[in-house]
Design a protein around this motif. Structure first.
Motif, short mmCIF file in Angstrom:
data_model
loop_
_atom_site.label_atom_id
_atom_site.label_comp_id
_atom_site.label_asym_id
_atom_site.label_seq_id
_atom_site.Cartn_x
_atom_site.Cartn_y
_atom_site.Cartn_z
N LYS A 29 0.94 -1.31 0.01
CA LYS A 29 0.09 0.08 0.06
C LYS A 29 0.83 1.25 0.05
O LYS A 29 0.46 2.20 -0.61
CB LYS A 29 -0.96 -0.11 1.34
N TRP A 30 1.96 1.41 0.74
CA TRP A 30 2.56 2.50 0.76
C TRP A 30 4.01 2.51 0.34
O TRP A 30 4.86 3.28 0.50
CB TRP A 30 3.03 2.67 2.51
N ASN A 35 2.75 5.21 -4.87
CA ASN A 35 2.09 6.35 -4.54
C ASN A 35 2.44 7.56 -5.44
O ASN A 35 3.13 8.54 -4.55
CB ASN A 35 2.33 6.49 -3.16
N GLU A 41 5.44 11.21 1.43
CA GLU A 41 4.45 10.83 2.59
C GLU A 41 4.59 9.06 2.57
O GLU A 41 4.72 8.72 3.56
CB GLU A 41 3.02 11.10 2.49
N ALA A 42 4.56 8.69 1.22
CA ALA A 42 4.66 7.15 1.21
C ALA A 42 6.03 6.69 1.50
O ALA A 42 6.06 5.82 2.38
CB ALA A 42 4.46 6.91 -0.55
N ALA A 45 5.80 6.63 5.59
CA ALA A 45 5.09 5.57 6.02
C ALA A 45 5.80 4.26 5.86
O ALA A 45 5.62 3.33 6.61
CB ALA A 45 3.78 5.46 5.21
N PHE A 46 6.24 4.05 4.53
CA PHE A 46 6.86 2.74 4.36
C PHE A 46 8.21 2.77 5.26
O PHE A 46 8.23 1.50 5.58
CB PHE A 46 7.64 2.84 2.88
#
Length: 193
Positions: A29-30, A35, A41-42, A45-46
């Motif tokens: 997802k991240w 992204n 941001e990704a 988060a990753f």
């Protein structure tokens, strides 16, 4: 407070297989390549997901994390409870001070009302004593109304009670209060209707 478990989207008692599956889903997802337009941001988060997986997938690191997290949570809860108690104590003190100030302002207004001053004078006196305008208006209105009520009660108590037509005293609930007609009639003939 976000936990490593929450970062991966699993419960604190998750098995290693559940942690691996959650890591794969979150990483997909991240991943920054998936992204576009939100790469920064990704990437952040990753990185959090990778760090969480590195700790939770290692039994020894996971145990240390759980112990440290539990200890820190207890400390945090104690601090939170102490802070909340301080806030409650400060609020109680503020309420006490406000109540004392209110009672002081009412006593001042009553004293001036007893001396025969009207509502506007009461309001001005309260403003002069650093009472907020809205509170001063409410107190002045209330004390003036109370004073007027007292004066009306005192005047009614001093006026003689009217007798019933039969010459007998009437029960209290049937007695009439003297009105303008009664005062006029009594003034002309000296008799109450």
């Amino acid at each position: 407070m976000t936990t490593l478990y929450a970062t991966l989207g699993v419960q604190a008692d998750a098995t290693l297989d559940e942690i691996k599956q959650a890591y794969r889903r979150a990483a997909m997802k991240w991943h920054p390549d998936r992204n576009l337009g939100r790469e920064a941001e990704a990437h952040a988060a990753f990185q959090e997901i990778r760090d969480a997986y590195a700790i939770l997938s290692d039994a020894e690191q996971r145990q240390i994390y759980d112990e440290v997290f539990e200890r820190e949570m207890r400390r945090w809860q104690v601090e939170q409870e102490a802070q909340e108690e301080q806030e409650r104590a400060a609020q109680r003190e503020a309420q006490r001070v406000a109540q004392e100030q209110y009672e002081k302002m009412v006593a001042i207004a009553m004293r001036f009302a007893d001396d025969g001053h009207n509502r506007d004078v009461l309001f001005g006196v309260l403003l002069g004593r650093d009472c907020e305008a809205e509170l001063a208006a409410r107190i002045a209105d209330s004390v003036s109304a109370l004073q007027a009520s007292r004066q009306a009660s005192a005047a009614a108590a001093q006026a003689p009670e009217p007798a019933a037509a039969s010459g007998h005293d009437t029960p209290e609930r049937h007695r009439r209060h003297p009105g303008a007609f009664d005062s006029f009639w009594h003034g002309l003939f000296g008799v109450r209707s």
